[in-house]
Design a protein around this motif. Structure first.
Motif, PDB file in Angstrom:
ATOM      1  N   VAL A 113      40.199  80.947  -4.895  1.00  0.00           N
ATOM      2  CA  VAL A 113      39.497  81.575  -3.766  1.00  0.00           C
ATOM      3  C   VAL A 113      38.221  80.796  -3.437  1.00  0.00           C
ATOM      4  CG1 VAL A 113      38.229  83.643  -3.047  1.00  0.00           C
ATOM      5  CG2 VAL A 113      40.471  83.870  -4.119  1.00  0.00           C
ATOM      6  N   CYS A 114      37.463  80.439  -4.458  1.00  0.00           N
ATOM      7  CA  CYS A 114      36.236  79.663  -4.226  1.00  0.00           C
ATOM      8  C   CYS A 114      36.557  78.310  -3.601  1.00  0.00           C
ATOM      9  CB  CYS A 114      35.477  79.465  -5.538  1.00  0.00           C
ATOM     10  SG  CYS A 114      34.715  80.959  -6.163  1.00  0.00           S
ATOM     11  N   ALA A 115      37.599  77.650  -4.092  1.00  0.00           N
ATOM     12  CA  ALA A 115      37.976  76.346  -3.548  1.00  0.00           C
ATOM     13  C   ALA A 115      38.437  76.457  -2.097  1.00  0.00           C
ATOM     14  CB  ALA A 115      39.062  75.718  -4.411  1.00  0.00           C
ATOM     15  N   MET A 116      39.159  77.527  -1.776  1.00  0.00           N
ATOM     16  CA  MET A 116      39.580  77.734  -0.384  1.00  0.00           C
ATOM     17  C   MET A 116      38.377  77.923   0.527  1.00  0.00           C
ATOM     18  SD  MET A 116      42.870  80.227  -0.569  1.00  0.00           S
ATOM     19  CE  MET A 116      43.763  80.254  -2.099  1.00  0.00           C
ATOM     20  N   LEU A 117      37.416  78.712   0.076  1.00  0.00           N
ATOM     21  CA  LEU A 117      36.200  78.924   0.868  1.00  0.00           C
ATOM     22  C   LEU A 117      35.431  77.615   1.051  1.00  0.00           C
ATOM     23  CD1 LEU A 117      34.907  82.316  -0.594  1.00  0.00           C
ATOM     24  CD2 LEU A 117      35.734  81.893   1.738  1.00  0.00           C
ATOM     25  N   LEU A 118      35.332  76.838  -0.023  1.00  0.00           N
ATOM     26  CA  LEU A 118      34.627  75.557   0.071  1.00  0.00           C
ATOM     27  C   LEU A 118      35.363  74.572   0.972  1.00  0.00           C
ATOM     28  CD1 LEU A 118      33.449  75.200  -3.626  1.00  0.00           C
ATOM     29  CD2 LEU A 118      31.989  75.467  -1.612  1.00  0.00           C
ATOM     30  N   ALA A 119      36.690  74.564   0.922  1.00  0.00           N
ATOM     31  CA  ALA A 119      37.467  73.690   1.809  1.00  0.00           C
ATOM     32  C   ALA A 119      37.232  74.066   3.270  1.00  0.00           C
ATOM     33  CB  ALA A 119      38.950  73.771   1.457  1.00  0.00           C
ATOM     34  N   TRP A 120      37.283  75.350   3.550  1.00  0.00           N
ATOM     35  CA  TRP A 120      37.077  75.839   4.914  1.00  0.00           C
ATOM     36  C   TRP A 120      35.691  75.469   5.422  1.00  0.00           C
ATOM     37  CZ3 TRP A 120      34.687  81.092   5.690  1.00  0.00           C
ATOM     38  CH2 TRP A 120      34.523  81.386   7.054  1.00  0.00           C
ATOM     39  N   ARG A 121      34.676  75.798   4.621  1.00  0.00           N
ATOM     40  CA  ARG A 121      33.309  75.544   5.062  1.00  0.00           C
ATOM     41  C   ARG A 121      32.999  74.046   5.110  1.00  0.00           C
ATOM     42  NH1 ARG A 121      32.159  78.727   8.425  1.00  0.00           N
ATOM     43  NH2 ARG A 121      30.089  77.818   8.387  1.00  0.00           N
ATOM     44  N   SER A 122      33.617  73.274   4.248  1.00  0.00           N
ATOM     45  CA  SER A 122      33.432  71.816   4.305  1.00  0.00           C
ATOM     46  C   SER A 122      34.014  71.255   5.590  1.00  0.00           C
ATOM     47  CB  SER A 122      34.091  71.145   3.100  1.00  0.00           C
ATOM     48  OG  SER A 122      33.445  71.507   1.909  1.00  0.00           O
ATOM     49  N   ALA A 123      35.185  71.753   5.975  1.00  0.00           N
ATOM     50  CA  ALA A 123      35.802  71.299   7.229  1.00  0.00           C
ATOM     51  C   ALA A 123      34.929  71.675   8.422  1.00  0.00           C
ATOM     52  CB  ALA A 123      37.201  71.893   7.373  1.00  0.00           C
ATOM     53  N   VAL A 124      34.436  72.913   8.425  1.00  0.00           N
ATOM     54  CA  VAL A 124      33.562  73.359   9.511  1.00  0.00           C
ATOM     55  C   VAL A 124      32.284  72.519   9.544  1.00  0.00           C
ATOM     56  CG1 VAL A 124      32.139  75.284  10.333  1.00  0.00           C
ATOM     57  CG2 VAL A 124      34.488  75.700   9.586  1.00  0.00           C
ATOM     58  N   GLY A 125      31.698  72.281   8.376  1.00  0.00           N
ATOM     59  CA  GLY A 125      30.473  71.486   8.306  1.00  0.00           C
ATOM     60  C   GLY A 125      30.687  70.045   8.756  1.00  0.00           C
ATOM     61  N   THR A 126      31.820  69.467   8.377  1.00  0.00           N
ATOM     62  CA  THR A 126      32.117  68.100   8.793  1.00  0.00           C
ATOM     63  C   THR A 126      32.267  68.014  10.312  1.00  0.00           C
ATOM     64  OG1 THR A 126      33.219  67.648   6.686  1.00  0.00           O
ATOM     65  CG2 THR A 126      33.726  66.176   8.520  1.00  0.00           C
ATOM     66  N   LEU A 127      33.005  68.960  10.889  1.00  0.00           N
ATOM     67  CA  LEU A 127      33.182  68.966  12.344  1.00  0.00           C
ATOM     68  C   LEU A 127      31.858  69.188  13.072  1.00  0.00           C
ATOM     69  CD1 LEU A 127      36.524  70.973  12.595  1.00  0.00           C
ATOM     70  CD2 LEU A 127      36.186  68.512  12.950  1.00  0.00           C
ATOM     71  N   ASP A 128      31.021  70.057  12.526  1.00  0.00           N
ATOM     72  CA  ASP A 128      29.714  70.316  13.120  1.00  0.00           C
ATOM     73  C   ASP A 128      28.819  69.075  13.047  1.00  0.00           C
ATOM     74  OD1 ASP A 128      27.781  72.139  14.311  1.00  0.00           O
ATOM     75  OD2 ASP A 128      26.747  72.063  12.363  1.00  0.00           O
ATOM     76  N   THR A 129      28.838  68.405  11.908  1.00  0.00           N
ATOM     77  CA  THR A 129      28.037  67.198  11.733  1.00  0.00           C
ATOM     78  C   THR A 129      28.519  66.086  12.670  1.00  0.00           C
ATOM     79  OG1 THR A 129      27.621  67.793   9.434  1.00  0.00           O
ATOM     80  CG2 THR A 129      27.234  65.508  10.032  1.00  0.00           C
ATOM     81  N   TYR A 130      29.835  65.987  12.834  1.00  0.00           N
ATOM     82  CA  TYR A 130      30.394  65.011  13.766  1.00  0.00           C
ATOM     83  C   TYR A 130      29.953  65.315  15.196  1.00  0.00           C
ATOM     84  CZ  TYR A 130      33.810  62.466  16.559  1.00  0.00           C
ATOM     85  OH  TYR A 130      34.396  61.662  17.488  1.00  0.00           O
ATOM     86  N   ALA A 131      30.048  66.585  15.579  1.00  0.00           N
ATOM     87  CA  ALA A 131      29.680  66.982  16.941  1.00  0.00           C
ATOM     88  C   ALA A 131      28.197  66.750  17.224  1.00  0.00           C
ATOM     89  CB  ALA A 131      30.029  68.457  17.168  1.00  0.00           C
ATOM     90  N   ASN A 132      27.367  66.929  16.208  1.00  0.00           N
ATOM     91  CA  ASN A 132      25.918  66.743  16.386  1.00  0.00           C
ATOM     92  C   ASN A 132      25.488  65.284  16.295  1.00  0.00           C
ATOM     93  OD1 ASN A 132      25.428  69.472  16.725  1.00  0.00           O
ATOM     94  ND2 ASN A 132      25.144  69.817  14.537  1.00  0.00           N
ATOM     95  N   GLY A 133      26.367  64.428  15.801  1.00  0.00           N
ATOM     96  CA  GLY A 133      26.029  63.016  15.668  1.00  0.00           C
ATOM     97  C   GLY A 133      24.988  62.735  14.609  1.00  0.00           C
ATOM     98  N   GLU A 134      24.941  63.582  13.589  1.00  0.00           N
ATOM     99  CA  GLU A 134      23.930  63.429  12.530  1.00  0.00           C
ATOM    100  C   GLU A 134      24.162  62.137  11.748  1.00  0.00           C
ATOM    101  OE1 GLU A 134      22.358  65.923   8.655  1.00  0.00           O
ATOM    102  OE2 GLU A 134      23.524  66.956  10.203  1.00  0.00           O
ATOM    103  N   GLU A 135      23.066  61.408  11.480  1.00  0.00           N
ATOM    104  CA  GLU A 135      23.132  60.139  10.759  1.00  0.00           C
ATOM    105  C   GLU A 135      22.158  60.142   9.589  1.00  0.00           C
ATOM    106  OE1 GLU A 135      22.129  57.232  13.705  1.00  0.00           O
ATOM    107  OE2 GLU A 135      24.172  57.155  14.511  1.00  0.00           O
ATOM    108  N   SER A 136      22.426  59.254   8.626  1.00  0.00           N
ATOM    109  CA  SER A 136      21.489  59.104   7.513  1.00  0.00           C
ATOM    110  C   SER A 136      20.202  58.477   8.043  1.00  0.00           C
ATOM    111  CB  SER A 136      22.113  58.252   6.402  1.00  0.00           C
ATOM    112  OG  SER A 136      22.327  56.932   6.857  1.00  0.00           O
TER     113      SER A 136
END
Length: 176
Positions: A113-136
């Motif tokens: 259950v924890c891994a599923m939640l982390l997978a979901w939120r990681s995917a959402v976070g990755t898509l959000d970071t891509y959309a925002n164009g965040e860079e190091s």
């Protein structure tokens, strides 16, 4: 026909799904290990350049942070499959095998259950970071590059945890 022996910590290899999950988890762990080797060499290079020529590799800390995150998440499925997680069994030492089996199954289900939640939120976070164009900050590397492996690795961890829960439920999991 001669069968391969199953050693302690390897009960998962007796079934086709277990062999597939083992191969995927090992592949992912090898990739994580190669990333650790690469960031170790990168750090050694940067330290040597800083010491000898006062010219460190700019952004080495960013690369090490990204690489370590990817490496850590890459090792989790194999650790779960090989039962490498720390288990505190002080309260269950004298419990019956059925109680321990139930608790192990429950623990694997909670991990899933924890891994599923982390997978979901990681995917959402990755898509959000891509959309925002965040860079190091120093190197200007798009942050989503380093976040992309997280969701698949956590998804594999979830599947592995469900599989180990099933093995525990059947009584084929590892009993200390």
């Amino acid at each position: 026909m001669i069968e391969n022996p199953v050693y302690p910590g390897q009960a998962h290899r007796t079934r086709p799904l277990g062999r597939l999950l083992d191969a995927l988890a090992r592949w992912l762990a090898i990739v994580g290990g190669l990333i650790l080797v690469a960031i170790t060499l990168l750090s050694a290079y940067s330290i040597a350049m800083r010491t000898l020529f006062d010219a460190p590799l700019l952004g080495d800390v960013e690369l090490v942070q990204m690489g370590c995150g990817i490496a850590v998440v890459s090792f989790l499925p194999l650790c779960q499959l090989r039962r490498g997680n720390v288990i505190v069994d002080a309260f269950t030492l004298k419990a019956s095998a059925n109680v321990r089996r139930f608790l192990d199954t429950l623990g694997c289900l909670l991990m899933a259950v924890c891994a599923m939640l982390l997978a979901w939120r990681s995917a959402v976070g990755t898509l959000d970071t891509y959309a925002n164009g965040e860079e190091s900050i120093i190197m200007g590397i798009p942050m989503w590059w380093s976040m992309t492996p997280f969701a698949p690795a956590f998804a594999l961890l979830a599947v592995v945890a469900l599989y180990t829960a099933w093995l525990d439920y059947l009584g084929e999991g590892e009993q200390p």
